[in-house]
Design an enzyme around this catalytic site. Structure first.
Site, PDB file in Angstrom:
ATOM      1  N   LYS A 242      64.504  44.308  17.434  1.00 15.42           N
ATOM      2  CA  LYS A 242      64.109  45.709  17.350  1.00 15.42           C
ATOM      3  C   LYS A 242      62.916  45.969  18.285  1.00 15.42           C
ATOM      4  CE  LYS A 242      62.352  49.219  14.208  1.00 15.42           C
ATOM      5  NZ  LYS A 242      62.086  49.668  12.850  1.00 15.42           N
TER       6      LYS A 242
ATOM      7  N   GLU B 222      59.516  34.281  18.276  1.00 16.16           N
ATOM      8  CA  GLU B 222      60.636  33.349  18.195  1.00 16.16           C
ATOM      9  C   GLU B 222      61.764  33.779  19.132  1.00 16.16           C
ATOM     10  OE1 GLU B 222      59.074  34.766  15.696  1.00 16.16           O
ATOM     11  OE2 GLU B 222      58.888  33.435  13.958  1.00 16.16           O
TER      12      GLU B 222
ATOM     13  N   GLY C  84      64.258  46.795  10.368  1.00 16.48           N
ATOM     14  CA  GLY C  84      64.929  45.571  10.824  1.00 16.48           C
ATOM     15  C   GLY C  84      65.944  45.045   9.819  1.00 16.48           C
ATOM     16  N   ARG C  85      65.561  45.018   8.546  1.00 17.72           N
ATOM     17  CA  ARG C  85      66.464  44.444   7.533  1.00 17.72           C
ATOM     18  C   ARG C  85      67.568  45.410   7.127  1.00 17.72           C
ATOM     19  NH1 ARG C  85      61.289  44.976   6.093  1.00 17.72           N
ATOM     20  NH2 ARG C  85      60.687  46.342   4.372  1.00 17.72           N
TER      21      ARG C  85
ATOM     22  N   GLU D 170      61.303  41.105   1.302  1.00 15.42           N
ATOM     23  CA  GLU D 170      60.470  41.743   2.336  1.00 15.42           C
ATOM     24  C   GLU D 170      60.269  43.220   1.995  1.00 15.42           C
ATOM     25  OE1 GLU D 170      61.487  42.292   6.772  1.00 15.42           O
ATOM     26  OE2 GLU D 170      60.277  40.483   6.823  1.00 15.42           O
TER      27      GLU D 170
ATOM     28  N   HIS E  98      76.988  22.552  -9.300  1.00 15.98           N
ATOM     29  CA  HIS E  98      76.744  21.108  -9.259  1.00 15.98           C
ATOM     30  C   HIS E  98      75.350  20.790  -8.745  1.00 15.98           C
ATOM     31  CE1 HIS E  98      80.891  20.149 -10.325  1.00 15.98           C
ATOM     32  NE2 HIS E  98      81.158  21.292  -9.697  1.00 15.98           N
TER      33      HIS E  98
ATOM     34  N   LYS F  17      51.544  35.580  11.565  1.00 12.99           N
ATOM     35  CA  LYS F  17      51.922  35.705  12.981  1.00 12.99           C
ATOM     36  C   LYS F  17      50.674  35.665  13.854  1.00 12.99           C
ATOM     37  CE  LYS F  17      55.876  38.932  12.705  1.00 12.99           C
ATOM     38  NZ  LYS F  17      56.305  40.271  13.048  1.00 12.99           N
TER      39      LYS F  17
HETATM   40  O1  F6P Z   1      58.532  39.345  10.775  1.00  9.56           O
HETATM   41  C1  F6P Z   1      59.273  40.256  10.091  1.00  9.56           C
HETATM   42  C2  F6P Z   1      60.142  41.083  10.987  1.00  9.56           C
HETATM   43  O2  F6P Z   1      59.408  42.130  11.516  1.00  9.56           O
HETATM   44  C3  F6P Z   1      61.348  41.586  10.209  1.00  9.56           C
HETATM   45  O3  F6P Z   1      61.072  42.707   9.464  1.00  9.56           O
HETATM   46  C4  F6P Z   1      62.326  41.776  11.301  1.00  9.56           C
HETATM   47  O4  F6P Z   1      63.626  41.883  10.807  1.00  9.56           O
HETATM   48  C5  F6P Z   1      62.090  40.530  12.114  1.00  9.56           C
HETATM   49  O5  F6P Z   1      60.698  40.340  12.059  1.00  9.56           O
HETATM   50  C6  F6P Z   1      62.563  40.565  13.525  1.00  9.56           C
HETATM   51  O6  F6P Z   1      61.985  41.606  14.243  1.00  9.56           O
HETATM   52  P1  F6P Z   1      62.578  42.082  15.615  1.00  9.56           P
HETATM   53  O7  F6P Z   1      63.961  42.568  15.380  1.00  9.56           O
HETATM   54  O8  F6P Z   1      61.660  43.156  16.099  1.00  9.56           O
HETATM   55  O9  F6P Z   1      62.583  40.902  16.551  1.00  9.56           O
END
Ligand code: F6P
Length: 552
Positions: A219, A225, A276-277, A362, A393, A521
């Site tokens: 987003k 990452e 995002g979610r 979240e 199990h 972060k």
């Molecule tokens: O760290 C949390 C977050 O902001 C989530 O809410 C989001 O889904 C995820 O990181 C990834 O964010 P982006 O889509 O901006 O890379």
């Protein structure tokens, strides 16, 4: 006029909350499901709820019609209906980020009437559909190439790698797995999320650069990452002799400029009012569209939209997301249950618990209300689980005989997508049996009369019976789908989204921000150069010592 916190009382400041407390002390905490069923033969139908694509049996929960009555009062006193309308018509209900929350706009058909009064989704409808059409046309193009590759073409795309994390990973990954029976034969979708280089290394070593498409899904297009993985993928692509970045990398993001700066020319955008979610319905759903095709992606949206309409207009007593949200508050705040286990009896839903962890924890893992006041009650439970029967199990021992009561959510699917019908019958029998066993339990007397094959010679059989007894009266919900299809999965996910909104709204929190992920972060960014330099000045002693060990 935006509806903000002071317009409605927080749940704990209502008369209904006080009534629920009294009801809990007087009857609620002692409700015995076995007695309730034998007293009331109409209990199962009375607590059965029909929603689009989903039937819910809520009867094995620790509540009765009085509880429900008070909970519906709570919903009314907290202004749940006007708050729902405020979200659905696009008021900036995500107050801490000053944004509207309109993931429902992503699944409204072209020209659809508003879900509630007011402009609602209309201002975005044409724009949403323009991006959707472009994204689906692109997905079909990739699928056509995959078919050609399958037919022996030397250049077609065979492998799609989605690089994203959190909402840019969990939703698409969960849906692609859930609907894998709709995928093209020979199609390979990979998901890389972790900044742990093992993740992408594992995937890259199986790929041919000439036949791989990377989707950089973010987003913000700033997530550490995802950017690190995207750079690693681009470096690998170039090392493999790849030159045509524009053909082999696409982006799904609200930050089109950053994607362009990365060298990506094909970008599918979305909007800041998509959390995002809550974004799998947007361009973030591109891997889903490539996997299942445009028509099936539209069916996924249609299933979600049907649930949106149910949520927006079904009367509270038959409104499934609302009822589940009320139940969550009842369990969390009155019974004090701190976790809920998800037990999908369908291997395709293996990633559903992980997806729900982000959606629920979240969204509702907050400890202040909209006005920043500390909350005097619990919010998000821990959500966890594994597909049945695997969980049986592993940790079901604890669910049956542990000291904590954990409500379980069984998801059963009537018709499988395979022909192993006897195995499917076994699966369903197991799901039903677990819910039954949790509720019925087994007395020590019953256990005493059973043969005890494991008893050591001379072991006291009364003691053994205590080990073999089950308290029972452990609650569960069963959600039933006819089949796992794009439509039913869309409806199921939207059901969970609205349920999470319901409990969050009752708790008076903002379910749409996620400040809790920021501190770690920022600290990681500050520690990264220290890992290189070894500078531990000003660090706490524990972190400093660990850092030195990692460098030694
Ligand atoms: O760290 C949390 C977050 O902001 C989530 O809410 C989001 O889904 C995820 O990181 C990834 O964010 P982006 O889509 O901006 O890379």
């Amino acid at each position: 006029m935006p509806i903000t916190a002071p317009d409605f009382p927080r749940c704990d400041r209502t008369a209904a909350w006080a009534a629920l407390s009294g009801h809990f002390q007087a009857h609620g905490r002692d409700l015995d499901l076995r007695e309730a069923f034998s007293r009331d033969p109409g209990r199962a139908p009375a607590f059965g709820v029909e929603a689009p694509e989903v039937f819910a049996d809520l009867s094995k929960n620790l509540w009765d019609t009085a509880t429900l009555h008070f909970l519906l009062d709570l919903a009314r006193e907290c202004g749940l209906e006007p708050r729902r309308a405020a979200m659905l018509r696009g008021d900036p209900v995500n107050t801490t980020e000053g944004r509207a929350v309109l993931h429902t706009a992503l699944r409204a058909p072209l020209g659809a009437p508003p879900l509630v009064g007011g402009p609602g989704l209309a201002p975005f409808n044409a724009e949403v559909h323009a991006v959707l059409d472009a994204m689906l046309a692109y997905a079909e193009q990739v699928r056509a190439e995959q078919l050609q590759a399958g037919a022996g073409s030397p250049t077609g795309i065979t492998d799609i790698v989605n690089i994203g994390i959190g909402g840019s990973d969990l939703g698409p990954q969960m849906v692609v797995l859930g609907l894998d029976t709709y995928a093209l034969p020979g199609q390979r979708l990979h998901f890389v999320s972790n900044v742990d280089g093992h993740d992408i290394t594992r995937v890259l070593k199986r790929l041919d650069a000439r036949r791989t498409l990377f989707i950089v899904a973010s987003k913000t297009f700033t997530t550490q990452e995802t950017m690190a993985n995207a750079r690693a993928a681009r470096d690998w692509f170039v090392q493999q002799g790849g030159t045509d970045i524009a053909r082999h990398f696409v982006a799904t993001t609200t930050n089109v400029q950053a994607a362009a700066d990365f060298g990506i020319r094909t970008t599918f955008g979305f909007w800041d009012w998509v959390g995002g979610r809550y974004s799998l319905w947007s361009a973030i759903g591109l891997p889903i569209a490539i996997a299942i095709g445009a028509d099936n992606f539209r069916a996924l949206l249609a299933g979600a939209h049907a649930m949106d309409r149910h949520f927006a207009s079904a009367p509270p007593a038959q409104n499934l997301p609302l009822l589940l949200g009320l139940l969550d508050v009842w369990y969390r705040n009155f019974h004090g249950f701190a976790s809920r286990s998800i037990a999908p009896y369908h291997q395709g839903l293996a990633r559903l618990p992980a997806y729900l962890q982000q959606l629920e924890m979240e969204s509702n893992g907050k400890s202040v209300d909209l006005l920043g006041r500390a909350l005097p009650f619990g919010t998000s439970p821990v959500v966890w689980g594994e597909p049945g029967t695997n969980g049986q199990h592993a940790y079901f021992q604890m669910l049956h005989q542990g000291t904590d009561v954990v409500p379980v959510e069984f998801i059963l699917v009537k018709t499988p997508a395979h022909g192993l019908l006897e195995m499917h019958a076994m699966l369903l029998a197991n799901g039903l049996a677990q819910a039954q066993a949790l509720m019925q339990g087994k007395t020590a007397t019953e256990a005493r009369t059973e043969r005890a094959p494991t008893a050591a010679p001379g072991f006291d059989l009364d003691v053994l019976a205590q080990h073999r007894r089950f308290a029972g009266n452990r609650p569960s919900t069963t959600l039933l789908l006819d089949a796992l299809t794009p439509t039913s999965l869309g409806a199921l996910i939207a059901l969970y989204e609205h349920r999470v909104w319901t409990s969050g709204a009752l708790w008076g929190i903002n379910s749409f921000d996620q400040w809790g992920v920021e501190l770690g972060k920022a600290m990681a960014s500050a520690l990264l150069p220290r890992l290189h330099s070894g500078d531990t000045a000003g660090l706490d002693a524990s972190t400093a010592a660990l850092l030195q060990r990692l460098r030694s």
